[in-house]
Scaffold this motif. Structure first.
Motif, short mmCIF file in Angstrom:
data_model
loop_
_atom_site.label_atom_id
_atom_site.label_comp_id
_atom_site.label_asym_id
_atom_site.label_seq_id
_atom_site.Cartn_x
_atom_site.Cartn_y
_atom_site.Cartn_z
N ARG A 18 0.86 -1.20 0.00
CA ARG A 18 0.00 0.00 0.00
C ARG A 18 0.89 1.24 0.00
O ARG A 18 1.84 1.32 0.75
N THR A 19 0.58 2.19 -0.85
CA THR A 19 1.29 3.47 -0.83
C THR A 19 0.23 4.58 -0.82
O THR A 19 -0.97 4.30 -0.97
N ASP A 20 0.68 5.82 -0.64
CA ASP A 20 -0.25 6.95 -0.65
C ASP A 20 -0.97 7.06 -1.99
O ASP A 20 -2.08 7.59 -2.06
N ASP A 21 -0.32 6.57 -3.05
CA ASP A 21 -0.93 6.64 -4.37
C ASP A 21 -1.71 5.38 -4.73
O ASP A 21 -2.10 5.20 -5.88
N GLY A 22 -1.89 4.48 -3.73
CA GLY A 22 -2.61 3.25 -4.00
C GLY A 22 -1.66 2.07 -4.03
O GLY A 22 -0.46 2.22 -3.80
N PRO A 23 -2.20 0.88 -4.31
CA PRO A 23 -1.35 -0.32 -4.32
C PRO A 23 -0.26 -0.21 -5.38
O PRO A 23 -0.50 0.31 -6.47
#
Ligand SMILES: [Zn+2]
Length: 182
Positions: A110-115
């Protein structure tokens, strides 16, 4: 100060060929000269594992890592054969095993920009992952071989003949001119 030919670049103390392949995996196989002869390279740019690491950061693949040079050079040679349709079953299998291993190392995070896919830490595995994408993706049909030196490059518009006009293209022009005036 710099007397390097225009197709080479000094990066962090090592001389590397400037990318011409339009794909990092193709530039990876283009880190030695004269693939056409298949013998020892007249010029080898991956002269050490550190040179490989510097090359990786130069083309924006990875930064850092730890490993041995020999598997890097073995994979480069196997991959060249696969990309040019010259692979034996044995060569194909050794390239494929490394790509599979690298693919298994990938993690979906998971990242701030989505998976997003988190890449392996081993730079050779990162190269192998990108190689797997190239071999199974739509760009494979656009891979061309320079008839002079055997380097590989992407040619989606079918207009390129040489790896680089500055090197092989120019040499061919000079040869053609010499033949005309002879
Ligand atoms: Zn060439």
């Amino acid at each position: 100060m710099s007397s390097l030919p225009s197709h080479l670049q000094l990066v962090q103390g090592v001389v590397l060929p400037k990318p011409v392949g339009a794909h990092p995996v193709l530039d990876f196989v283009n880190t030695r000269s004269e693939w056409t002869t298949r013998g020892p390279a007249r010029t080898e740019w991956l002269t050490s594992y550190d040179a490989f690491l510097i090359w990786c950061s130069y083309v924006g693949l990875t930064a850092g890592g730890d490993g041995e040079l020999e598997p890097v050079l073995d994979f480069r040679s196997d991959l060249y054969d696969v990309l040019t349709g010259q692979a034996t079953d044995h060569t194909f299998a050794s390239a494929a095993r490394l790509i599979e291993k690298a693919t298994a190392q990938r993690r979906l995070v998971r990242t701030d920009d989505g998976p997003a896919w988190e890449l392996p830490e081993d730079p050779l595995q990162v190269v192998a992952l990108r190689a797997g994408e190239l071999l199974t993706g739509p760009s494979l049909g656009h891979v061309r071989t320079c008839p002079s030196c055997g380097w590989l490059f992407l040619d989606p518009r079918g207009r390129r003949r040489w790896c680089s006009m500055a090197t092989c293209g120019n040499r061919a022009k000079v040869r053609a001119h010499a033949a005309r005036v002879r």
